[in-house]
Design a protein around this motif. Structure first.
Motif, PDB file in Angstrom:
ATOM      1  N   UNK A  53     -10.954  -3.165   2.835  1.00 53.74           N
ATOM      2  CA  UNK A  53     -10.219  -1.986   2.369  1.00 53.74           C
ATOM      3  C   UNK A  53      -9.064  -2.356   1.443  1.00 53.74           C
ATOM      4  N   UNK A  54      -8.956  -3.631   1.069  1.00 47.33           N
ATOM      5  CA  UNK A  54      -7.791  -4.046   0.284  1.00 47.33           C
ATOM      6  C   UNK A  54      -8.134  -4.323  -1.177  1.00 47.33           C
ATOM      7  N   UNK A  55      -9.296  -3.856  -1.605  1.00 46.37           N
ATOM      8  CA  UNK A  55      -9.695  -4.048  -2.999  1.00 46.37           C
ATOM      9  C   UNK A  55      -9.310  -2.815  -3.816  1.00 46.37           C
ATOM     10  N   UNK A  56      -9.174  -2.997  -5.117  1.00 48.23           N
ATOM     11  CA  UNK A  56      -8.877  -1.849  -5.981  1.00 48.23           C
ATOM     12  C   UNK A  56     -10.172  -1.055  -6.160  1.00 48.23           C
ATOM     13  N   UNK A  57     -10.262   0.121  -5.550  1.00 52.30           N
ATOM     14  CA  UNK A  57     -11.549   0.810  -5.501  1.00 52.30           C
ATOM     15  C   UNK A  57     -12.095   1.265  -6.841  1.00 52.30           C
ATOM     16  N   UNK A  58     -11.210   1.574  -7.783  1.00 49.21           N
ATOM     17  CA  UNK A  58     -11.712   2.056  -9.078  1.00 49.21           C
ATOM     18  C   UNK A  58     -11.948   0.925 -10.078  1.00 49.21           C
ATOM     19  N   UNK A  59     -11.478  -0.269  -9.732  1.00 47.87           N
ATOM     20  CA  UNK A  59     -11.783  -1.420 -10.596  1.00 47.87           C
ATOM     21  C   UNK A  59     -13.170  -1.947 -10.231  1.00 47.87           C
ATOM     22  N   UNK A  60     -13.857  -2.538 -11.192  1.00 43.23           N
ATOM     23  CA  UNK A  60     -15.172  -3.099 -10.899  1.00 43.23           C
ATOM     24  C   UNK A  60     -15.017  -4.377 -10.072  1.00 43.23           C
ATOM     25  N   UNK A  61     -16.140  -4.812  -9.523  1.00 45.88           N
ATOM     26  CA  UNK A  61     -16.159  -6.061  -8.760  1.00 45.88           C
ATOM     27  C   UNK A  61     -15.558  -7.191  -9.606  1.00 45.88           C
ATOM     28  N   UNK A  62     -16.011  -7.271 -10.853  1.00 49.32           N
ATOM     29  CA  UNK A  62     -15.557  -8.330 -11.763  1.00 49.32           C
ATOM     30  C   UNK A  62     -14.058  -8.192 -12.043  1.00 49.32           C
ATOM     31  N   UNK A  63     -13.626  -6.944 -12.324  1.00 54.96           N
ATOM     32  CA  UNK A  63     -12.206  -6.721 -12.678  1.00 54.96           C
ATOM     33  C   UNK A  63     -11.274  -7.066 -11.527  1.00 54.96           C
ATOM     34  N   UNK A  64     -11.720  -6.775 -10.284  1.00 55.40           N
ATOM     35  CA  UNK A  64     -10.899  -7.123  -9.125  1.00 55.40           C
ATOM     36  C   UNK A  64     -10.592  -8.619  -9.123  1.00 55.40           C
ATOM     37  N   UNK A  65     -11.620  -9.423  -9.398  1.00 57.42           N
ATOM     38  CA  UNK A  65     -11.425 -10.876  -9.383  1.00 57.42           C
ATOM     39  C   UNK A  65     -10.660 -11.343 -10.617  1.00 57.42           C
TER      40      UNK A  65
ATOM     41  N   UNK B  86       1.162   4.381  -4.424  1.00 54.48           N
ATOM     42  CA  UNK B  86      -0.297   4.379  -4.447  1.00 54.48           C
ATOM     43  C   UNK B  86      -0.867   3.030  -4.049  1.00 54.48           C
ATOM     44  N   UNK B  87      -0.208   1.977  -4.459  1.00 58.54           N
ATOM     45  CA  UNK B  87      -0.669   0.629  -4.124  1.00 58.54           C
ATOM     46  C   UNK B  87      -0.659   0.428  -2.600  1.00 58.54           C
ATOM     47  N   UNK B  88       0.385   0.914  -1.971  1.00 64.56           N
ATOM     48  CA  UNK B  88       0.447   0.755  -0.506  1.00 64.56           C
ATOM     49  C   UNK B  88      -0.549   1.695   0.172  1.00 64.56           C
ATOM     50  N   UNK B  89      -0.674   2.900  -0.365  1.00 66.06           N
ATOM     51  CA  UNK B  89      -1.589   3.881   0.232  1.00 66.06           C
ATOM     52  C   UNK B  89      -3.029   3.362   0.199  1.00 66.06           C
ATOM     53  N   UNK B  90      -3.387   2.620  -0.848  1.00 67.34           N
ATOM     54  CA  UNK B  90      -4.748   2.092  -0.982  1.00 67.34           C
ATOM     55  C   UNK B  90      -4.931   0.749  -0.281  1.00 67.34           C
ATOM     56  N   UNK B  91      -3.878   0.254   0.352  1.00 64.90           N
ATOM     57  CA  UNK B  91      -3.903  -1.049   1.053  1.00 64.90           C
ATOM     58  C   UNK B  91      -4.101  -2.234   0.108  1.00 64.90           C
ATOM     59  N   UNK B  92      -3.793  -2.045  -1.159  1.00 61.16           N
ATOM     60  CA  UNK B  92      -3.960  -3.150  -2.108  1.00 61.16           C
ATOM     61  C   UNK B  92      -2.666  -3.949  -2.285  1.00 61.16           C
ATOM     62  N   UNK B  93      -1.606  -3.475  -1.623  1.00 61.79           N
ATOM     63  CA  UNK B  93      -0.304  -4.124  -1.819  1.00 61.79           C
ATOM     64  C   UNK B  93      -0.252  -5.527  -1.199  1.00 61.79           C
ATOM     65  N   UNK B  94      -0.841  -5.658  -0.004  1.00 62.39           N
ATOM     66  CA  UNK B  94      -0.740  -6.956   0.691  1.00 62.39           C
ATOM     67  C   UNK B  94      -1.344  -8.113  -0.099  1.00 62.39           C
ATOM     68  N   UNK B  95      -2.592  -7.970  -0.592  1.00 62.32           N
ATOM     69  CA  UNK B  95      -3.125  -9.086  -1.380  1.00 62.32           C
ATOM     70  C   UNK B  95      -2.273  -9.391  -2.610  1.00 62.32           C
ATOM     71  N   UNK B  96      -1.722  -8.346  -3.208  1.00 59.36           N
ATOM     72  CA  UNK B  96      -0.876  -8.545  -4.389  1.00 59.36           C
ATOM     73  C   UNK B  96       0.386  -9.334  -4.014  1.00 59.36           C
ATOM     74  N   UNK B  97       0.965  -8.987  -2.860  1.00 61.44           N
ATOM     75  CA  UNK B  97       2.180  -9.671  -2.419  1.00 61.44           C
ATOM     76  C   UNK B  97       1.901 -11.101  -1.969  1.00 61.44           C
ATOM     77  N   UNK B  98       0.632 -11.412  -1.721  1.00 59.55           N
ATOM     78  CA  UNK B  98       0.277 -12.782  -1.319  1.00 59.55           C
ATOM     79  C   UNK B  98       0.061 -13.706  -2.518  1.00 59.55           C
ATOM     80  N   UNK B  99       0.106 -13.151  -3.720  1.00 56.24           N
ATOM     81  CA  UNK B  99      -0.038 -13.991  -4.918  1.00 56.24           C
ATOM     82  C   UNK B  99       1.322 -14.628  -5.224  1.00 56.24           C
ATOM     83  N   UNK B 100       1.338 -15.602  -6.139  1.00 61.82           N
ATOM     84  CA  UNK B 100       2.631 -16.272  -6.403  1.00 61.82           C
ATOM     85  C   UNK B 100       3.639 -15.423  -7.184  1.00 61.82           C
TER      86      UNK B 100
END
Lengths: 278, 251
Positions: A53-65, B86-100
Motif C-alpha cells: 500500500x506504499x506505492x504511488x498508485x497513479x504512477x506506473x510500475x516503472x515510474x515508481x522505481x 496526500x502523501x501521508x494519506x496514500x501511505x507513500x510518505x514512509x518510503x520517501x522518508x526512508x530515502x537519503x
C-alpha cells in the motif's frame, strides 16, 4: 519474531530513522541512527509494513522505481538497466507501464521489494516481506534474499510471523515482546538448544493405553499425550532418560515400532519463549 | 545537489497532483478565469465605448490586478495539500522518508512543487492579459496602456511570489495538524481568505466616482507587500522549525 504489539515494526521504523528513540542507541552499518541518519538511509533499503500500500498508485510500475532510483542518486544511465533486471526477476516487466494501483496485492508487494533493492543497499529492512505473496512468489522472494545476501553480501533484517520462512533464510533470530529481546542467537544454536528439551514420538504395536500409563508414571516425562496411533511425550534430559523409558516399555510387554525424536522447529522455540512470559 | 533532489521531489509531486481531477481542473479554471474576465472587460469596452477605453482601463486596473493574483495563487493550496497531506494519506510518505533526502531537501521539494506552477500561472495570467489588452487597444486605434499597470505589476510580481511562500508555509503547518487532504483544503481555504485581505487593499483606493488616486494605489500595494513579507517570514520560519519526520510519521 514476536507477537502482535511486540515492537517489531517499531524496531524497523527506528532503524530506518523514521522514529527517534526515546532512549537507548542503535546503529546500522556502523552509523548511529540519531547522529548520522542520512548516512543510515543511504545504505538501507526499506520495505515497510503493508508495503503493497506504499506505492504511488497513479504512477506506473516503472515510474515508481525510476523516482526512487533518482532519489537514491543511481547514475541516470544505470537506472533503466537495474529496473529491467529487477522487474524481469520478479515477473513484472510485462506490467511496467501499468499504474501501480492496478496491480494485484502480490504484485504490489513484489514491486515494493524491487524498490527496496533498486539501489543495492548494504542493509535491507523488510517488514513482513512475503505476507501478501502466494507460496510460489514467497519461495522466489526467499531465494532472492538468499542469493542477494551471497552475491552482494547484503544483510537482511526481517520481521516475520512466518516461522518456517525465518528458519529457512535467517542466520540469526531474535524473539521480542513488549519492546524487549527475550531470546536471540544463531538459528542453529537456538534450535539445538531446544532439542535438549525434547519431544518424542512413540509408536507401539499393541496397547497404546498401557504405554501411556507407563510413560506418565515416569518422573522425567513432563507430558504425555495419546494420538491416533502414537504417543507424544516430552522428556527431561532425554540423553539420560529416553533409554530408561524405552526399557520400561519393553520390560512391561509393550512392543515398540518407533521411538523417534521430533525435529525441533522455531515454532516450538517461539511458543516456548512467548508462552513463558505470557 | 540539494536543489536537484528537491526538484525530483517537486516534479513527482506536481505529476501526482495533476492526476487528481479536482486539482487539475481547478488549476485550469483558476488560471483562465481572471485573464478571461479582464480581457473580456477590455474587449467589451473597446467594442461598445472605444472613446473611453484609455481613461477607463487604468481605473479598473486596481480592481482587476488583485483578482488576477488571487486566482493564480489559490491553486498553490491545492497542490501543496496533495504534496504534503496526500502523501501521508496514500501511505507513500514512509518510503520517501526512508530515502537519503534531508529534511531541508524534502521541505524545499514540497515548496517548489507548489511554487513553480503557481508562479508560472501568475506570470502567464499577467502576460496573457497584457498582450491581449495591447492587441485590443491597437485594434481600435488607441494608444496601448499596460493592464495590469505598473503599480499592479509591482503588486503581482513582488507581493505575489511572497504570498505564495506564505501560503505554502501555512500548508506545511496545516499538514502537521490534519490527516486527510479534504481537511487540508478546508483549513487552507479559511486561511487563504485571510491572506486575500492584503490583496484587496488596493481596491480601497478607488473613489466613489471610480477615479483612482495613483499614489494611494502605490501606497496600498506597498502595504500589501509589507504584510505579505511579514506573513511569509513568520509562517516560513514556523514551517521550517516544525517540519520534522517524527511529526509527519506519527500523525
Amino acid at each position: 519474531m514476536g507477537p502482535n504489539g511486540a515492537g517489531k515494526s517499531t524496531t524497523i521504523r527506528l532503524l530506518c530513522t523514521l522514529l527517534t528513540p526515546s532512549e537507548g542507541t542503535a546503529s546500522v552499518g556502523g552509523f548511529d541512527i540519531v547522529e548520522s541518519p542520512v548516512s543510515v538511509r543511504e545504505i538501507i533499503g526499506v520495505m515497510p509494513e503493508e508495503s503493497n500500500h506504499t506505492l504511488y498508485p497513479t504512477m506506473s510500475t516503472y515510474e515508481n522505481l525510476e523516482y526512487f532510483g533518482k532519489l537514491y542518486e543511481i547514475p541516470e544511465a544505470e537506472i533503466p538497466e537495474r529496473i529491467e533486471e529487477l522487474l524481469n526477476f520478479m515477473g513484472l516487466w510485462e506490467r511496467k507501464d501499468d499504474p501501480a494501483g492496478e496491480l494485484s496485492t502480490g504484485n504490489r508487494q513484489r514491486l515494493a521489494l524491487c524498490r527496496a533493492l533498486l539501489h543495492r543497499p548494504k542493509v535491507l529492512l523488510l517488514d513482513e516481506p512475503t505476507s501478501a505473496l502466494d507460496p510460489i512468489a514467497s519461495k522466489k522472494v526467499r531465494e532472492l534474499i538468499l542469493s542477494l545476501a551471497e552475491k552482494y553480501k547484503q544483510t537482511f533484517f526481517i520481521n516475520s510471523h512466518n516461522l518456517a520462512e525465518v528458519q529457512r533464510i535467517c542466520d540469526r533470530i531474535a524473539i521480542i515482546d513488549k519492546g524487549r529481546i527475550l531470546l536471540s542467537g544463531k538459528t542453529e544454536e537456538l534450535r539445538s538448544k531446544l532439542q535438549a528439551s525434547q519431544n518424542f514420538t512413540i509408536r507401539v504395536y499393541n496397547d497404546l493405553e498401557k504405554a501411556l500409563s507407563i510413560a506418565k508414571s515416569m518422573e522425567f516425562v513432563t507430558s504425555a499425550e495419546k494420538e491416533v496411533d502414537s504417543l507424544q511425550v516430552t522428556i527431561e534430559d532425554p540423553i539420560g532418560n529416553n533409554s530408561t523409558l524405552m526399557q520400561s516399555l519393553l520390560s512391561q510387554g509393550v512392543r515398540i515400532i518407533e521411538f523417534a525424536e521430533e525435529a525441533a522447529t522455531l515454532e516450538d522455540l517461539y511458543l516456548d519463549v512467548i508462552g513463558g512470559v505470557a | 545537489m540539494v536543489l536537484r533532489k528537491s526538484l525530483i521531489v517537486a516534479k513527482a509531486d506536481l505529476r501526482m497532483a495533476m492526476k487528481v481531477k479536482m486539482v487539475k481542473y481547478s488549476l485550469v479554471i483558476m488560471s483562465l478565469m481572471a485573464p478571461i474576465m479582464a480581457i473580456g472587460l477590455v474587449l467589451l469596452i473597446a467594442l461598445t465605448a472605444p472613446a473611453i477605453l484609455v481613461t477607463t482601463i487604468p481605473m479598473l486596473d486596481s480592481l482587476f490586478a488583485p483578482m488576477i493574483g488571487i486566482m493564480a495563487i489559490i491553486p498553490a493550496t491545492m497542490i501543496s495539500a496533495n504534496a504534503l497531506v496526500g502523501e501521508r494519506e496514500q501511505n507513500t510518505l514512509e518510503p520517501l522518508l526512508c530515502t537519503p533526502l534531508t529534511n531541508r531537501e524534502l521541505l524545499i521539494g514540497k515548496v517548489l512543487s507548489s511554487f513553480i506552477p503557481t508562479i508560472i500561472l501568475l506570470l502567464g495570467s499577467v502576460l496573457i492579459t497584457e498582450i491581449a489588452t495591447i492587441i485590443i487597444f491597437a485594434s481600435v486605434g488607441a494608444n496601448p496602456v499596460l493592464f495590469p499597470g505598473t503599480a499592479s505589476l509591482y503588486l503581482l510580481l513582488v507581493a505575489g511570489p511572497i504570498l505564495i511562500v506564505a501560503i505554502v508555509s501555512v500548508m506545511i503547518l496545516i499538514s502537521g495538524k490534519v490527516k486527510r487532504v479534504y481537511e487540508a483544503y478546508q483549513s487552507s481555504g479559511a486561511i487563504v481568505i485571510v491572506f486575500l485581505i492584503p490583496m484587496l487593499l488596493p481596491m480601497m483606493s478607488t473613489s466613489d466616482l471610480g477615479n483612482v488616486n495613483v499614489n494611494l494605489v502605490w501606497l496600498s500595494n506597498t502595504i500589501t507587500l509589507l504584510i505579505a513579507s511579514v506573513l511569509a517570514i513568520i509562517t516560513s520560519a514556523l514551517a521550517i522549525s516544525r517540519f520534522n519526520r517524527d511529526r509527519m510519521v506519527s500523525m
